[in-house]
Motif scaffolding. Sequence first.
Motif, mmCIF file in Angstrom:
data_model
loop_
_atom_site.group_PDB
_atom_site.id
_atom_site.type_symbol
_atom_site.label_atom_id
_atom_site.label_comp_id
_atom_site.label_asym_id
_atom_site.label_seq_id
_atom_site.Cartn_x
_atom_site.Cartn_y
_atom_site.Cartn_z
ATOM 1 N N PHE A 208 0.835 -1.199 0.000
ATOM 2 C CA PHE A 208 0.000 0.000 0.000
ATOM 3 C C PHE A 208 0.873 1.255 0.000
ATOM 4 O O PHE A 208 0.690 2.165 -0.809
ATOM 5 C CB PHE A 208 -0.916 -0.002 1.229
ATOM 6 C CG PHE A 208 -1.634 1.294 1.442
ATOM 7 C CD1 PHE A 208 -2.773 1.588 0.708
ATOM 8 C CD2 PHE A 208 -1.176 2.230 2.360
ATOM 9 C CE1 PHE A 208 -3.443 2.782 0.889
ATOM 10 C CE2 PHE A 208 -1.835 3.436 2.545
ATOM 11 C CZ PHE A 208 -2.968 3.702 1.813
ATOM 12 N N TRP A 209 1.837 1.278 0.901
ATOM 13 C CA TRP A 209 2.665 2.492 0.985
ATOM 14 C C TRP A 209 3.526 2.668 -0.244
ATOM 15 O O TRP A 209 3.754 3.774 -0.703
ATOM 16 C CB TRP A 209 3.543 2.439 2.238
ATOM 17 C CG TRP A 209 2.748 2.624 3.489
ATOM 18 C CD1 TRP A 209 2.602 1.732 4.495
ATOM 19 C CD2 TRP A 209 1.966 3.774 3.858
ATOM 20 N NE1 TRP A 209 1.780 2.235 5.462
ATOM 21 C CE2 TRP A 209 1.368 3.484 5.108
ATOM 22 C CE3 TRP A 209 1.706 5.006 3.258
ATOM 23 C CZ2 TRP A 209 0.543 4.380 5.768
ATOM 24 C CZ3 TRP A 209 0.873 5.904 3.923
ATOM 25 C CH2 TRP A 209 0.304 5.580 5.163
ATOM 26 N N LYS A 210 4.010 1.550 -0.787
ATOM 27 C CA LYS A 210 4.803 1.667 -2.008
ATOM 28 C C LYS A 210 3.968 2.296 -3.106
ATOM 29 O O LYS A 210 4.428 3.158 -3.845
ATOM 30 C CB LYS A 210 5.284 0.287 -2.456
ATOM 31 C CG LYS A 210 6.517 -0.194 -1.742
ATOM 32 C CD LYS A 210 6.909 -1.525 -2.351
ATOM 33 C CE LYS A 210 7.988 -2.216 -1.578
ATOM 34 N NZ LYS A 210 8.138 -3.597 -2.051
ATOM 35 N N THR A 211 2.731 1.838 -3.203
ATOM 36 C CA THR A 211 1.845 2.390 -4.217
ATOM 37 C C THR A 211 1.640 3.875 -3.987
ATOM 38 O O THR A 211 1.728 4.687 -4.912
ATOM 39 C CB THR A 211 0.477 1.685 -4.154
ATOM 40 O OG1 THR A 211 0.694 0.297 -4.015
ATOM 41 C CG2 THR A 211 -0.324 1.960 -5.401
ATOM 42 N N GLU A 212 1.357 4.217 -2.738
ATOM 43 C CA GLU A 212 1.123 5.627 -2.432
ATOM 44 C C GLU A 212 2.358 6.462 -2.737
ATOM 45 O O GLU A 212 2.283 7.492 -3.399
ATOM 46 C CB GLU A 212 0.767 5.785 -0.945
ATOM 47 C CG GLU A 212 -0.617 5.271 -0.584
ATOM 48 C CD GLU A 212 -1.725 6.056 -1.289
ATOM 49 O OE1 GLU A 212 -1.785 7.279 -1.113
ATOM 50 O OE2 GLU A 212 -2.503 5.422 -2.029
ATOM 51 N N ASN A 214 4.799 5.813 -4.601
ATOM 52 C CA ASN A 214 5.205 5.789 -5.986
ATOM 53 C C ASN A 214 4.622 6.981 -6.746
ATOM 54 O O ASN A 214 5.209 7.481 -7.693
ATOM 55 C CB ASN A 214 4.756 4.480 -6.632
ATOM 56 C CG ASN A 214 5.481 4.234 -7.923
ATOM 57 O OD1 ASN A 214 6.705 4.222 -7.942
ATOM 58 N ND2 ASN A 214 4.741 4.074 -8.996
ATOM 59 N N ARG A 215 3.449 7.443 -6.302
ATOM 60 C CA ARG A 215 2.843 8.591 -6.971
ATOM 61 C C ARG A 215 3.566 9.892 -6.647
ATOM 62 O O ARG A 215 3.388 10.892 -7.323
ATOM 63 C CB ARG A 215 1.383 8.732 -6.519
ATOM 64 C CG ARG A 215 0.510 7.579 -6.962
ATOM 65 C CD ARG A 215 -0.949 7.950 -6.804
ATOM 66 N NE ARG A 215 -1.279 8.284 -5.422
ATOM 67 C CZ ARG A 215 -1.922 9.388 -5.047
ATOM 68 N NH1 ARG A 215 -2.305 10.253 -5.953
ATOM 69 N NH2 ARG A 215 -2.199 9.614 -3.783
ATOM 70 N N ILE B 109 4.166 0.827 8.547
ATOM 71 C CA ILE B 109 4.595 1.100 7.176
ATOM 72 C C ILE B 109 5.010 -0.174 6.463
ATOM 73 O O ILE B 109 5.529 -0.128 5.356
ATOM 74 C CB ILE B 109 5.735 2.131 7.118
ATOM 75 C CG1 ILE B 109 6.916 1.652 7.961
ATOM 76 C CG2 ILE B 109 5.260 3.482 7.559
ATOM 77 C CD1 ILE B 109 8.158 2.465 7.765
ATOM 78 N N ALA B 158 4.872 -1.960 -7.887
ATOM 79 C CA ALA B 158 3.937 -0.905 -7.557
ATOM 80 C C ALA B 158 2.959 -0.696 -8.698
ATOM 81 O O ALA B 158 1.755 -0.593 -8.493
ATOM 82 C CB ALA B 158 4.701 0.381 -7.268
ATOM 83 N N LEU B 161 0.451 -3.294 -9.011
ATOM 84 C CA LEU B 161 -0.553 -3.179 -7.961
ATOM 85 C C LEU B 161 -1.680 -2.245 -8.351
ATOM 86 O O LEU B 161 -2.837 -2.462 -8.032
ATOM 87 C CB LEU B 161 0.100 -2.669 -6.678
ATOM 88 C CG LEU B 161 0.888 -3.729 -5.916
ATOM 89 C CD1 LEU B 161 1.824 -3.072 -4.936
ATOM 90 C CD2 LEU B 161 -0.075 -4.661 -5.198
ATOM 91 N N PHE B 162 -1.312 -1.187 -9.078
ATOM 92 C CA PHE B 162 -2.350 -0.245 -9.520
ATOM 93 C C PHE B 162 -3.397 -0.985 -10.330
ATOM 94 O O PHE B 162 -4.581 -0.784 -10.195
ATOM 95 C CB PHE B 162 -1.759 0.835 -10.424
ATOM 96 C CG PHE B 162 -0.902 1.799 -9.698
ATOM 97 C CD1 PHE B 162 -1.373 2.416 -8.552
ATOM 98 C CD2 PHE B 162 0.360 2.102 -10.151
ATOM 99 C CE1 PHE B 162 -0.587 3.312 -7.883
ATOM 100 C CE2 PHE B 162 1.147 2.991 -9.480
ATOM 101 C CZ PHE B 162 0.679 3.608 -8.335
ATOM 102 N N LYS B 165 -5.913 -3.383 -8.686
ATOM 103 C CA LYS B 165 -6.839 -2.788 -7.716
ATOM 104 C C LYS B 165 -8.240 -2.649 -8.247
ATOM 105 O O LYS B 165 -8.405 -2.246 -9.378
ATOM 106 C CB LYS B 165 -6.338 -1.433 -7.230
ATOM 107 C CG LYS B 165 -6.127 -1.469 -5.731
ATOM 108 C CD LYS B 165 -5.782 -0.122 -5.186
ATOM 109 C CE LYS B 165 -5.623 -0.276 -3.670
ATOM 110 N NZ LYS B 165 -5.127 0.916 -3.079
ATOM 111 N N ILE C 31 -3.881 6.281 -12.894
ATOM 112 C CA ILE C 31 -3.284 5.132 -12.230
ATOM 113 C C ILE C 31 -4.080 4.725 -11.011
ATOM 114 O O ILE C 31 -3.980 3.632 -10.541
ATOM 115 C CB ILE C 31 -1.813 5.359 -11.862
ATOM 116 C CG1 ILE C 31 -1.644 6.677 -11.131
ATOM 117 C CG2 ILE C 31 -0.946 5.306 -13.099
ATOM 118 C CD1 ILE C 31 -0.234 6.894 -10.668
ATOM 119 N N GLN C 39 -1.584 10.544 -15.438
ATOM 120 C CA GLN C 39 -0.235 10.839 -15.897
ATOM 121 C C GLN C 39 0.102 9.987 -17.112
ATOM 122 O O GLN C 39 -0.575 9.006 -17.403
ATOM 123 C CB GLN C 39 0.778 10.654 -14.786
ATOM 124 C CG GLN C 39 0.811 9.267 -14.191
ATOM 125 C CD GLN C 39 1.884 9.153 -13.114
ATOM 126 O OE1 GLN C 39 2.560 10.101 -12.797
ATOM 127 N NE2 GLN C 39 2.040 7.970 -12.579
#
Lengths: 274, 165, 355, 652
Positions: A208-212, A214-215, B109, B158, B161-162, B165, C31, C39
């Motif tokens: 989850f945090w990686k995804t967040e 990453n933006r 985290i 990552a 993962l998008f 979802k 995304i 993007q």
Amino acid sequence: MPMDEKTKTLQEDFEKNFADLELVIGWETGFDRLHATPVFIRQPSELGKLVWNPLCSQNLSGYLAKNLDASIQEDGKKIGICVKGCDSRSLVALIQENFIDRDRLYIVGIPCEGTVDLRRLMHLKPSLENVRKVDIEGDEAVVETDQETLRFPIENVLARKCLRCLYPNPVIYDTMIGTPLKPRISEDKLYSAVEKFDTSDRKQRLAFWKTEFNRCIRCYACRNACPLCVCQDNCIAESRKPKWLTQRDGIREKFLFHMIHGLHLAGRCTECGE
Amino acid sequence: MNKKRDMMISETGTQREKEIKIIGFLCNWCSYGGADTAGVCRFKQPTDLRIIRIPCTGRMDPLFVVKSLIYGADGVLVSGCHPKDCHYAVGNLYARRRMELLKRFLPFIGIDTNRFRYTWVSASEGQLWQQVVTEFSEEIHRLGPNAGLNEKMDAETALSLFNTK
Amino acid sequence: MRGKTFIAHDELPEVLERLSKTMDVWIPTAINDEKCVIQFLPYQPDRLPVLDRQSTMPPKKVIFPQVETLLHFSRKKDENDPFKSHIELEDEEEVSPVLVFGARPCDVRGFLVFDEVYLNGPYKDPYYAKRREKTLFATLVCETSDNACFCSAVGSGPADQTGSDLWIIPVDSGYVIEALTKRAENLMPEMGKDATEAQIAEAQNVQKKVAALHIGEGDLTQSSDDFEDRFSDNEFWRDMAFKCISCGICTYVCPTCYCFNITDEAKDLDGERIRSWDSCMFNHYTREASGHNPRPSKLERYRNRIGHKFSYFPKKYKGMIACCGCGRCIRRCPVALDIRNVVLSLKKNKENVDV
Amino acid sequence: MRIGVFICKCGTNIANTVDTEAVARKALEYPDVVYATDYMYTCSEPGQEEIREAIIKNRLQGVVVAACTPHMHEPTFRRAVEKAGLNRYMFEQANIREHVSWVNKDRESNTIKAMDLVHMAVEKLRLNQPLFSSKVPINKRVLVIGGGIAGIQAAMDCSDGGLDVVMVERETTIGGKMAKLDKTFPTIDCSSCILGPKMVDISQKENISLHAYSEIESVSGYIGNFEVKIRKKATYVDWNACTGCGECTQKCPSKKTYDKFNEGLGSTTAINIPFPQAIPKRARINAESCLYLTKGKCKKCEKVCPADAIRFDMEDEIITEDVGAIVVATGYDMFDYSVYGEYGGGRYPDVITSLQYERILSASGPYGGHIVRPSDGKEPRNIVFLSCVGSRDASVGRPYCSGVCCMYIAKQAIITRDHLPDCNCYVSYMDIRSPGKNYDEFIRRAQEEYGINYIRGRVGKIYPKDDRLIVQGVDTLMGVQMDIEADLVVLATGLEASEGARELAEKLRISYDQYGWYMESHPKLRPVETNTAGVYLAGVCQGPKDIPASVAQGSAAAAKVQILFSRDTIETDPQVALVNERVCISCGKCIEVCPFGAIQWKTLRDGSQKAEVLPTVCQGCGLCNATCPPKAVQLQHCTDDQILAEVNAVCE
């Protein structure tokens, strides 16, 4: 009290007290009526610019700690500032940490029913044009345009932070505009999202945090908007000496930057949501 | 032996696959001395630990731990004087609060909190030091190598993962 | 030469799929839909283009990546004298051809600013040139604008074809595609079927309608002298910059902001030289090695941003202003600071200014 | 930078389990390393010579030695590189003996670990900067806190050495606990006879200024230059005028005042001089019991005072003394035995503390030296002494031995038998601890010559029966129950840190242990120093000890002060924190966390406030560095970049 009336009371209150003030920090209408923007008023004639509505999301207390150096202090005059409940908490934190002097402030507190998250609103109604007014009436956000009046349930358009706000009322103020409000959420439900997050397993959380992160584009807007991120130009995320981070834009750097941000705010964050 | 070592040294990449690396941040006055005492007493310990000497655990910014773990250290051990026994009076009390905070923050985290441990070992407690190092090394071996946050792989994960979802 | 082609809405993925076999096709895509962040990313089968609104981030990074490795270096020690060493350099490998599909006229115009600096100047930036030469732009006629858009005020417009290689005109049932440059013609066989007369006519109507639009008020292109007059008016700049919180988002989302920083990141004897976006809003941007900073506060930094875009740049580059009017800096600004307002204010109350 | 790396074989200590040659070869691959070798004994004279030669020959700018722990030879190698012309801080030591070769036998793993440690040391060294000590002048005055025997000894020794001494005593007289004692063990010589002359000396020495009835308000500054604020508490008597004639104490109508000097046996007057030999011999009014100060009527003392010294309007006064060193000799308090409910918890008047018994024994005490019971004034026939009351008892939070009780019980029992040969003395003890010179002989005399009954075992209960007390317990040697009908029970109460010890420690920024005893810098090798440079310990404040040990430590502390003051300046350790003013955001967090008060505000020319480290006060703990959000404060020689360099050497 309706928004227009609050705006008027706000303007009148500052007008009454302007003799003691060198500067008033509040909000005005931005480049269109869907956007509010901070305004800095030095002349009483400009007080008419001041507005209060659910678009006034910016936490103005940050300006006090970061930008008002000693030079603009005029013989004992105060700075007038408008605060929502959450903003007032940041103000308290800054006063406690000796970044600002309570005696230099004239605080006008406004009980807040929540601010509208424009991205959520635009998501629901991408072609929103010619907006005249945005207001909150009970559990509905009302958007008036030249053509029509739209109503949205607040849970769909309010900023998420506002939906779980425990402090709609200013905790520190010299004058309060309007009457105190009840929080929209009870204390026991406050962390339900966090609790839910806690039930996910470690790998999901990391993902989850990686995804967040990453933006993240490392523009540092989150940091600069944070009223308690007081290092500003000297943030160690940018510093080359000591060099905690490289200029790379990989997930590592972003992750560590947000860890710095998180750990530096540990125990200080007032959950203003900026 | 020489051949094996040379292989491990030349291929620095593969060297790491065998060696687990634990970073130890030790206060100069207590735990560093404790580790010395353990050495003087020849208390056998696993070889994974790499010790960084700091004047006091109060010197420890939790970010050193976060940085180490993100950048691929397999474990991080912080050790100092017993509370109330600090060479600088209160340094380890600050450290304790910071490390406790970090311990609760890491799982949030998504970093395995078992890879991080803090302990108090005095200069005379060589035996305790042996125990701490041995137990922690075993724990880290059980967890296996820490991938850290690898740049390339993670950008891909990552993104994937998008889409799911 | 092939004429205009037509791609129906449901054929678009197919076309993109086909194109992506031979080149990287970057499309605007959401995304994480809920967060409404759009993007540019390379096309993948499960990634759909979002063409009905402007992207959050411009396609700047396609040619000018946020972080780019310029070269790898490694030092080899001399066996006989370890103090001596020689350095081996290794450039980044070649880049593949790219099609940016679904950019808007403002996005493409941003690269014209880049070109002046990195291609046409006395010095040519090889890293930029390498990517620029291999990139084609399929640009969408822009039908959607909002209150932050002001492309017409900077001399462009929603149907401005400058800098584009292909032209995408949205019609009811799909898109009419037209090649604007020779380079683009090779791609036309991949761009769906030939367009019918009716489709072409519909497209012309759209083009005409959009071309007639004037997005944004006033004319911001002739502000250079006003800026110079205002330069020393500290009170003016204080008031203009006051609300700025010195974050860098305006420069990061700007299609024309081209500043970069170069750093060497080394580990032991090896390392790489990377180039990353920089922002004139940051303190570090002008900080000197001594620690002195000629632009110590946001007043000077914000003034520089305005000056660079509307005065220094046009003076140096044949009157071209370094702003494409996309409005992203206004839209994305956390405090809704409006650059148009600042530029227009340059003129106001000039008689009061003490020069 | 040109770095040289020296891998020590330490004979076979390292070489047996680490391939030192391979480590040296590997070291050449690290950046900036231009020379690497291994050597048999690097710390030996030829080994050091080799380092010096290599520095000169290879024009080295920094040196890494991989050898034993830096706690062992860092100073040695620093001197060696200094001799070759390098700054002593351009040196790093990798510990490959205690942390590598001695704790594992796997030669291969050890070698890799040693390589990593050398790598880390090289990476750190690359960021080292030459550091230089600065010199600050020393103010050669010493402050002694506490006027007991330890403080008196320290003050006298300093004074005799020609130093100016400031003595601060909390009570109205110096003398401390020793002044309350009747006799001292093992010689049975009169306590006041040996202490008295020393007290008089203190008052008469010209270079000693005594502030009695005063307390430390605050301490700032650093070794060589402390600024001490002293609160002179209001006595309501002008001590410059008072002659100590005692007229006022005769006439004072408030006679029920708690007699602190006599440990509450009997009472005294509101205006009072604690005992005839008090130094300074001055009267003080106890504001809590004075009729005028509590009720507004009386002023008898004012009328009778021949010197017109009474000042009812007196207030506390704060004075400032500048000193270069501080000796802390604040002594102890007696354990409050009332927590032992089984001993009556303070309810029985004839269960008394050992210090009360000293007052009973003392000729200047409340009963004139006659041994009588406090309850009815009768001579006791049976006395029981209980040892370890508040010592060696974890259940009351006092697991430690108070060290003196065994001896003073023997002494008190002996004196008792001298005074009242018919009185039976019983001593209930756990173990007898008598390790001092002539101590065990003394205990034997008590048992053998004086016929004192030593019973091993604990007393379980004391309860009254008629006008006597039944002491019930067990005799563990005989294995029988013990029931003694006693007229008087003396509890050998243990020693505990004196009231306010912790607060004072915080003002002085010195450490104390969980019981409040002050911590010495090293339990064996630095027993009188504290971790705050320039502050020394003497006497029981550091832990229980008897008079000879307190006197010895007083002298030792004085010697440390003399050593410090034998120079005109002190060199500071340059491994201290340093503020980058450009980066400082003036949040003040470093000032808040610094345990030593070493950081203060500094006003720059533009009026802004920035943090500033006082290098002489800074102890180099780095707490400020960890706390500073933008990392403007950096601990020299252990900067963020240096730690990060070490981390990076291990990671990736």
